[in-house]
Design a protein around this motif. Sequence first.
Motif, PDB file in Angstrom:
ATOM      1  N   ALA A 292       0.873  -1.109  -0.104  1.00 59.88           N
ATOM      2  CA  ALA A 292      -0.039  -0.033  -0.038  1.00 59.88           C
ATOM      3  C   ALA A 292       0.929   1.240  -0.048  1.00 59.88           C
ATOM      4  CB  ALA A 292      -1.022   0.029   1.460  1.00 59.88           C
ATOM      5  N   GLU A 293       0.551   2.288  -0.983  1.00 57.53           N
ATOM      6  CA  GLU A 293       0.998   3.525  -0.864  1.00 57.53           C
ATOM      7  C   GLU A 293      -0.088   4.142  -0.137  1.00 57.53           C
ATOM      8  OE1 GLU A 293       2.609   7.098  -3.636  1.00 57.53           O
ATOM      9  OE2 GLU A 293       0.868   6.302  -3.863  1.00 57.53           O
ATOM     10  N   ALA A 294      -0.047   4.190   1.148  1.00 60.15           N
ATOM     11  CA  ALA A 294      -1.185   4.893   1.954  1.00 60.15           C
ATOM     12  C   ALA A 294      -0.472   5.972   2.873  1.00 60.15           C
ATOM     13  CB  ALA A 294      -1.780   3.854   2.853  1.00 60.15           C
ATOM     14  N   GLY A 295      -0.752   7.222   2.793  1.00 62.05           N
ATOM     15  CA  GLY A 295      -0.179   8.195   3.252  1.00 62.05           C
ATOM     16  C   GLY A 295      -1.068   8.539   4.660  1.00 62.05           C
ATOM     17  N   VAL A 296      -1.131   7.782   5.371  1.00 57.59           N
ATOM     18  CA  VAL A 296      -1.519   7.823   6.806  1.00 57.59           C
ATOM     19  C   VAL A 296      -0.730   7.677   7.949  1.00 57.59           C
ATOM     20  CG1 VAL A 296      -3.929   6.914   5.967  1.00 57.59           C
ATOM     21  CG2 VAL A 296      -2.357   5.450   6.888  1.00 57.59           C
ATOM     22  N   ASP A 297      -1.167   7.828   9.315  1.00 59.62           N
ATOM     23  CA  ASP A 297      -0.196   7.991  10.389  1.00 59.62           C
ATOM     24  C   ASP A 297      -0.023   6.458  10.833  1.00 59.62           C
ATOM     25  OD1 ASP A 297      -2.601   7.455  11.850  1.00 59.62           O
ATOM     26  OD2 ASP A 297      -2.779   9.330  12.381  1.00 59.62           O
ATOM     27  N   LEU A 298       1.058   6.343  11.705  1.00 57.02           N
ATOM     28  CA  LEU A 298       1.414   4.923  11.951  1.00 57.02           C
ATOM     29  C   LEU A 298       0.325   3.930  12.536  1.00 57.02           C
ATOM     30  CD1 LEU A 298       5.161   5.136  12.899  1.00 57.02           C
ATOM     31  CD2 LEU A 298       4.319   3.590  11.098  1.00 57.02           C
ATOM     32  N   PRO A 299      -0.336   4.606  13.574  1.00 55.39           N
ATOM     33  CA  PRO A 299      -1.285   3.785  14.288  1.00 55.39           C
ATOM     34  C   PRO A 299      -2.441   3.201  13.179  1.00 55.39           C
ATOM     35  CG  PRO A 299      -1.144   5.474  15.580  1.00 55.39           C
ATOM     36  CD  PRO A 299      -0.288   5.793  14.200  1.00 55.39           C
ATOM     37  N   ARG A 300      -2.742   3.964  12.162  1.00 56.97           N
ATOM     38  CA  ARG A 300      -3.929   3.600  11.075  1.00 56.97           C
ATOM     39  C   ARG A 300      -3.198   2.767   9.940  1.00 56.97           C
ATOM     40  NH1 ARG A 300      -6.313   8.083   8.303  1.00 56.97           N
ATOM     41  NH2 ARG A 300      -4.677   9.286   8.824  1.00 56.97           N
ATOM     42  N   LEU A 301      -1.882   2.845  10.121  1.00 57.09           N
ATOM     43  CA  LEU A 301      -1.106   2.046   8.898  1.00 57.09           C
ATOM     44  C   LEU A 301      -1.322   0.586   9.016  1.00 57.09           C
ATOM     45  CD1 LEU A 301       0.645   2.541   6.503  1.00 57.09           C
ATOM     46  CD2 LEU A 301       2.785   2.355   7.602  1.00 57.09           C
ATOM     47  N   ALA A 302      -1.442   0.296  10.268  1.00 55.06           N
ATOM     48  CA  ALA A 302      -1.434  -1.116  10.612  1.00 55.06           C
ATOM     49  C   ALA A 302      -2.817  -1.647  10.215  1.00 55.06           C
ATOM     50  CB  ALA A 302      -1.513  -1.489  11.876  1.00 55.06           C
ATOM     51  N   HIS A 303      -3.897  -0.908   9.638  1.00 61.00           N
ATOM     52  CA  HIS A 303      -5.007  -1.159   9.266  1.00 61.00           C
ATOM     53  C   HIS A 303      -5.033  -1.950   7.834  1.00 61.00           C
ATOM     54  CE1 HIS A 303      -7.193   1.678  12.326  1.00 61.00           C
ATOM     55  NE2 HIS A 303      -6.845   0.596  12.934  1.00 61.00           N
ATOM     56  N   TRP A 304      -3.896  -1.439   7.286  1.00 62.53           N
ATOM     57  CA  TRP A 304      -3.747  -1.756   5.793  1.00 62.53           C
ATOM     58  C   TRP A 304      -3.147  -3.031   5.518  1.00 62.53           C
ATOM     59  CZ3 TRP A 304      -5.551   2.927   6.433  1.00 62.53           C
ATOM     60  CH2 TRP A 304      -6.242   3.405   5.328  1.00 62.53           C
ATOM     61  N   VAL A 305      -2.505  -3.391   6.716  1.00 58.95           N
ATOM     62  CA  VAL A 305      -1.577  -5.013   6.767  1.00 58.95           C
ATOM     63  C   VAL A 305      -1.910  -5.870   7.770  1.00 58.95           C
ATOM     64  CG1 VAL A 305       0.260  -3.717   5.546  1.00 58.95           C
ATOM     65  CG2 VAL A 305       0.284  -3.721   8.004  1.00 58.95           C
ATOM     66  N   ARG A 306      -3.287  -6.003   7.845  1.00 60.93           N
ATOM     67  CA  ARG A 306      -3.884  -6.871   8.721  1.00 60.93           C
ATOM     68  C   ARG A 306      -3.754  -8.258   7.866  1.00 60.93           C
ATOM     69  NH1 ARG A 306      -8.907  -3.352  10.742  1.00 60.93           N
ATOM     70  NH2 ARG A 306      -8.929  -2.814   8.462  1.00 60.93           N
ATOM     71  N   PRO A 307      -3.950  -9.440   8.608  1.00 60.27           N
ATOM     72  CA  PRO A 307      -3.524 -10.692   7.893  1.00 60.27           C
ATOM     73  C   PRO A 307      -4.207 -10.852   6.708  1.00 60.27           C
ATOM     74  CG  PRO A 307      -3.352 -10.847  10.384  1.00 60.27           C
ATOM     75  CD  PRO A 307      -3.821  -9.574  10.010  1.00 60.27           C
ATOM     76  N   ASP A 308      -5.328 -10.400   6.508  1.00 64.67           N
ATOM     77  CA  ASP A 308      -6.248 -10.512   5.441  1.00 64.67           C
ATOM     78  C   ASP A 308      -6.383  -9.622   4.384  1.00 64.67           C
ATOM     79  OD1 ASP A 308      -7.883  -9.022   7.002  1.00 64.67           O
ATOM     80  OD2 ASP A 308      -9.699 -10.010   6.728  1.00 64.67           O
ATOM     81  N   GLU A 309      -5.322  -8.516   4.712  1.00 63.17           N
ATOM     82  CA  GLU A 309      -5.401  -7.477   3.595  1.00 63.17           C
ATOM     83  C   GLU A 309      -4.111  -7.248   2.700  1.00 63.17           C
ATOM     84  OE1 GLU A 309      -7.302  -3.640   4.843  1.00 63.17           O
ATOM     85  OE2 GLU A 309      -8.098  -4.627   6.367  1.00 63.17           O
TER      86      GLU A 309
END
Length: 575
Positions: A292-309
């Motif tokens: 993901a090229e996701a320009g979000v802060d670190l706490p929210r960045l984890a939402h993009w790399v959960r085990p099923d994403e």
Amino acid sequence: MSVDTVTYATPPLTSPLTLIHEASQAPGWWRSAVIYQVYPRSFRDLNGDGIGDLAGITAELPHLADLDVDAVWLSPFFKSPQRDAGYDVSDYCDVDPIFGTLLDFDILMAEANRLNVRVIVDLVPNHCSDQHVAFQAALAAPAESPERDMFIFRDGTGQDGNEPPNNWQSHFGGPARTRITGPGGQPGQWYLHLFDSSQPDFNWDNPAVHAEFERVLRFWLDRGVSGFQVDVAHALVKAPGLPGWGGRADGGSSDGFPGHEAPMFGQPAVHDIYRAWRRILAEYGADRILCAEAGVDLPRLAHWVRPDEMHQAFNFPFLHAGLDVYRLRGVITDSLTVLNGVGAPSTWVLSNHDVVRHASRFGYNGHGPRDGDGIGPADPQPDTDLGRRRAAAASMFMLGLPGAAYLYQGEELGLPDGTDIPGHLRQDPTFARTGGERLGRDGCRVPLPWRAAERHLGFGAGADPWLPLPASFGELARDAQAAAPSSHLNLYRSMLALRRGLDLGSGSLAWAEDWCSGSSLAYVNGTTLVIMNLNHEPLDLPAGRVLLRSAGPETGHRLASGETAWLCLDGGGAE
């Protein structure tokens, strides 16, 4: 090669260690990979038209294999009017003629497979070109039609709909809304474009958009790619009703406008898209990845790399931390902690095609260029030697970290930005849309120097390159550096070989507290101590075998200002 085999007699490391991250042998090549970004139009021009092409990438791919990277990530090479250097796609399943053909891509894949180098392609799902057949159909169709519903069209406000539907701003400057004209010349609806007006945003509330991109994914997976870097991955879904936004166009936090409230970014429904894509990739094997090229802060960045994403996400906070040791330590600690919580690796990156190269950014003792802006001939110029020395130190510090590392083409040569590009040659839409107020990103995109004695430094033997190569690039050409043992290129070769030999990408991280100060930073990864000195004064090294130094092969027991060293603490070390 800057290898030092002396074992110093200075005091041993007795610093207390603060463990942040345990070593991991979790499966997945991408968890510890080194991935090299290729910007095709600036990599190598084989057909002589002044623009890099797929055949040029294929021809030089052995150099990247020799550098010992795990994969190459190709910035967009799809069919495009090239209003935004290929990020305005008119056909996602074809190659733009300036880069070659689908056959050229297949040849590139065959060579990559021969060299055991994976290929990741850049996917741009938030928006397309206004020349895309779907958008042309939308322009020809009436309001509320299925064709219009592929994009985000709305009626205007005010008298006769003359005002845009909301106040959103484009990343490239100006409003993020453009009004169309009907077949009879009458003013019509407004469409949304978070970037250039030639890049209309798709409507991801429409299942037909989902189906189209699932087709695109399968097209390239069938051709053997190992995955996708997803451009602006946080932007696809917009908040219901498209509410107004008075904050930054890029969704970054500002006074009164926290980034997590930006209505055009990070909406919950975007995660269902990536869950569906992850299932498609799984059909092709466990080794295919999404980043993901996701320009979000670190706490929210984890939402993009959960085990099923997604498997990875770019770590922009690390890129923007610069050489501030407190900020670096905080970002590294937070990255590993947050991503450990979802079982994902961190990524690390210092340069890409959207920011001033770190060899130039670090050449200032005061304030350098703003994020997203380049350096022009009228601006204060970076100190070239200082920038390259600090860039080498920062790269060595980064490559010792556990996780995956992204390299941007040419950083292994220590290339600076092109800072003398005249206005009439600039091509970044940011420059045009802001009337030259913002220079844009052309400086980090100038073509690569391959061979010092050849025309255009070996980039291409024909037409002038699409952007001019700086005169300083002659001494930085790849062939010149390959022949110089202490060159930037050979330092990268040594770093990457040691990184693999010591398995640092799968390693641990503990801060070495006595070596962490306001001007130095140190951590231990396994049995390797990594120390970066940003003080104006040299720093005494602890006892241990020095594996590598960023500033050269000298054997003194002090670490110079702007230098990083790797030391082996167990008396051994990679041969």
